[in-house]
Enzyme design. Structure first.
Site, short mmCIF file in Angstrom:
data_model
loop_
_atom_site.label_atom_id
_atom_site.label_comp_id
_atom_site.label_asym_id
_atom_site.label_seq_id
_atom_site.Cartn_x
_atom_site.Cartn_y
_atom_site.Cartn_z
N ASP A 82 39.97 32.24 36.44
CA ASP A 82 40.01 31.40 35.25
C ASP A 82 41.17 30.41 35.28
O ASP A 82 41.02 29.25 34.92
CB ASP A 82 40.14 32.27 33.98
CG ASP A 82 38.81 32.90 33.60
OD1 ASP A 82 37.78 32.45 34.16
OD2 ASP A 82 38.82 33.82 32.76
N ASP B 60 47.32 31.19 35.11
CA ASP B 60 47.23 32.53 35.70
C ASP B 60 46.75 32.44 37.14
O ASP B 60 45.99 31.55 37.49
CB ASP B 60 46.23 33.38 34.91
CG ASP B 60 46.79 33.77 33.55
OD1 ASP B 60 48.01 33.64 33.36
OD2 ASP B 60 45.98 34.18 32.69
N GLU C 222 48.79 27.51 30.15
CA GLU C 222 47.53 28.00 29.61
C GLU C 222 47.81 29.11 28.60
O GLU C 222 48.52 30.06 28.90
CB GLU C 222 46.69 28.50 30.79
CG GLU C 222 45.69 29.55 30.46
CD GLU C 222 45.18 30.25 31.72
OE1 GLU C 222 45.75 30.09 32.82
OE2 GLU C 222 44.19 30.98 31.57
N ASP D 104 44.45 33.73 38.66
CA ASP D 104 43.11 34.31 38.81
C ASP D 104 42.07 33.19 38.74
O ASP D 104 42.43 32.02 38.66
CB ASP D 104 42.85 35.38 37.74
CG ASP D 104 42.91 34.79 36.32
OD1 ASP D 104 43.00 33.55 36.19
OD2 ASP D 104 42.89 35.58 35.36
#
Ligand code: TSJ
Length: 643
Positions: free
Chosen positions: A508, A504, A431, A506
């Site tokens: 998102d 990541d 990403e 997290d």
């Protein structure tokens, strides 16, 4: 079901005797499929299926499944209670025969529908053989009987241990799976609950309760659906927008097959048709599914022509067009189901094809006459699908021609590896450009390719194929993998053995991972089925002390590291918010070095396929929830495997 009368003469003499239990402990996989967590959960289904049979015969209204504090499971029903008389042939108690003889089962009269087939229905004796301890209690004729076993061996004769009201009857079984047999003996509440909910949907009016006593806070759910499979469709469709409020329901009998079908369209593009035979899911479909599809295609084309929605000079819509956005349950009951295919998950009975076809033809034609507005909406959606299909074909041809023109060139932002043996190669889908940059520097050039993705990935749950294929990120993945998609998918052309999603740690990142998995699941599910898809696990923290780095992948691990190092000011703790915060060396050390990294292999639990669809539509629908949690919690979809 109207089978109860036929079985009145059932007694202790009608038990079929086959063989002893030693083979079961020697080769458990042969009897229960596997000794993994999946096989473990099958034990519960084996027992519950007996109670469901009792419900189908019309004698049982409630089934209770309880995970006990000690990890054992108790299944209790309010049926007639397993017969306890002496069997003339063996001179043994019928109850004892049920638990100690392989394939012992009630012989059902003609027309009896028993939950059995495939791996299922091997019965109580197999569960007994694979349990360290099993206790059965039967309430019948005003008396309570009990027998206990260990590893399949009888510990005591069937004993009368008390009395009860004559009106009270039922069977209760408690068993503890043998840890010497199973890789794990820890039951998952959610796995059991999902399956039991499904069983309740398929058996109208039966109430199934599940309870988990293992933790302070007792978990309990009760599943009871008067609407049966109509409510099943409603449940599967809950995260979508229905195209019309009705759920279309067809019921009937033909060729000695009981047929029930329910379906509804939503405004999306995915088909979710699940089929069951005698309450057992058939992931590969079979004759009943074929009959359903034939009836749908014919009835809707006839109707669309009669209503002039398809003009004389136009072509028919295909079955796929009609099933775009359709959620359907096909549930049939047959006397002797035959299962085919490698995994014995495909129905073979030819009488089922005609039965489903004629029932659906008949009931659906009447429904359409009475609900022309619904009929029109479905036909118009199918015509829309047909146009989109034609557009998608053109888009594909364009993609293909482009590839030919460009010499099948790989996407520009792909940093490919130099090794040409796909078995040794892996591709990281990363990403963001900055993380992509670090990954390109960090990688082992010989075997690791990097494909950085920019921005949000298209949500394939919400787009039609022509738009999906027009999306640059998706096209880049398709060309990089080399396999093609859907009907044209060819695993032998796969250019990398491992496809690794690196996002990541997290919300998102989890969202992007979910979008990617959704794309793989819909367009190249074999990639997941054959174990090629993984998720990288970047660390959450870095602890630095005396110029030495330690990485923690969870809060527990962080605490462990801090305890070991001794808490103090010399420890510098850095929380990673994204991959971009790591330099190339750190990224290599923590996430990409094949000797140190943690990879999670993504799997599909086919038996719970209905749940995956709900999961995807829930996640990709309106709800914006904590998706990381989904990925971590949903052990059914994502399983820990490789290191
Ligand atoms: F798996 C099992 F065998 F251990 C088991 C069976 C476990 C549990 C929880 C329930 C049952 C079970 C069996 N519930 N209900 C029955 N019913 C019969 O076995 C039964 C009872 C009466 C008659 C009859 O004709 O009188 C016939 C049958 C098959």
């Amino acid at each position: 079901m109207a089978q109860s009368e036929n079985n009145q003469d059932y007694g202790a003499n009608q038990i079929q005797v086959l063989e002893g239990l030693e083979p079961v402990r020697k080769r458990p996989g042969m009897y229960i499929g596997s000794t993994s967590s999946r096989g473990l959960h099958h034990l519960v289904y084996e027992i519950v299926d007996n109670s469901v049979d009792e419900a189908l015969a019309g004698y049982c209204d409630n089934i209770d499944v309880q995970i006990n504090k000690d990890g054992s499971v108790t299944v209790r029903d309010d049926g007639r209670g397993i017969p306890v008389g002496i069997n003339e042939k063996t001179g043994k108690n019928a109850l004892e025969v049920v638990f100690t003889v392989l394939h012992a089962g009630g012989k059902f009269g003609s027309g009896g529908y028993k939950v059995s087939g495939g791996l299922h229905g091997v019965g109580a004796s197999v569960v007994n053989a694979l349990s360290t301890n099993l206790t059965v209690q039967v309430k019948r004729g005003g008396k309570v009987y009990e027998q206990k076993y260990a590893k399949g061996k009888v510990l005591c004769p069937v004993t009368e241990i008390g009395s009860c009201d004559r009106k009270e009857s039922g069977t209760m079984v408690t068993f503890r799976p043998d840890p010497e047999i199973f890789e794990t003996i820890v039951f998952e509440y959610k796995t059991l609950a999902t399956r039991l909910r499904e069983t309740a949907f398929l058996t109208k009016n039966l109430r199934i309760t599940i309870r988990d006593m293992r933790e302070e806070k007792v978990k309990e759910e009760s599943f009871h659906y008067e609407g049966g499979i109509i409510q099943f469709v409603e449940y599967l469709n809950h995260a979508n927008r229905p195209l019309y409020p009705e759920i279309i329901y067809c019921e009937g009998e033909a060729n000695g097959v009981m047929v029930e079908v329910a379906f509804q369209h939503n405004d999306g593009y995915n088909e979710n048709c699940l089929s069951f035979v005698n309450n057992i899911i058939t992931p590969e479909g079979g004759t009943h599914m074929e009959g359903f599809k034939r009836a749908l295609t014919k009835t809707f084309n006839d109707y669309a022509r009669s209503m002039k929605i398809i003009k004389e000079n136009e072509e028919n819509v295909t079955g796929d067009d009609i099933r775009e956005g359709m959620t359907a349950i096909i549930s049939i009951k047959v006397g002797e189901p035959q299962f085919e295919g490698q995994t014995k998950q495909k129905l073979g009975n030819s009488e089922a094809r005609g039965a489903v076809e004629s029932v659906v033809n008949k009931v659906l034609t009447i429904f359409l006459e009475q609900n022309p507005a619904v009929g029109k909406m479905i036909c118009e959606k199918a015509v829309g699908a047909k146009h989109a299909r034609e557009a998608a074909r053109k888009a594909r041809e364009l993609t293909r021609r482009k590839n030919v023109l460009e010499g099948n060139s790989l996407p520009g932002k792909l940093a490919d590896c130099s090794n040409k043996d796909p078995k040794q190669c892996e591709i990281y889908i990363v990403e963001g450009d900055s993380a992509g940059g670090s990954a390109k520097t960090a990688r082992s050039r010989d075997t690791q390719a990097i494909l950085p993705l920019r921005g949000k990935i298209l949500n394939v749950e919400k787009a039609r194929e022509d738009n999906i294929l027009g999306n640059a990120e998706i096209r880049a993945m398709i060309t990089a993998f080399g396999t093609g998609i859907r009907d044209e998918f060819d695993i032998s052309k796969l250019r990398y053995d491992k496809i690794i999603i690196m996002t990541d740690a997290d919300v998102d990142g989890a969202h992007i991972a979910t979008l990617l998995l959704t794309f793989f699941y819909r367009f190249m599910p074999e990639l997941i089925r054959q174990g090629h898809v993984y998720m990288a696990q970047p660390p959450l923290y870095q602890v630095t002390r005396n110029n030495k780095n330690y990485y923690a992948y969870s809060d527990e691990e962080l605490n462990k590291i801090l305890t070991e190092l001794g808490r103090g000011e010399q420890n510098k703790i850095q929380r990673y918010k994204g991959l971009g915060e790591m330099d190339a060396e750190q990224l290599w050390d923590t996430t990409m070095d094949p000797n140190k990294r943690i990879l999670i292999r993504v799997t599909i639990d086919e038996e719970n396929a209905s749940d995956i669809d709900v999961t995807f539509s829930t996640l990709m629908g309106e709800e914006v929830g904590p998706r990381r949690q989904f990925i971590e919690e949903n052990a059914k979809f994502v399983q820990n495997l490789d290191i």
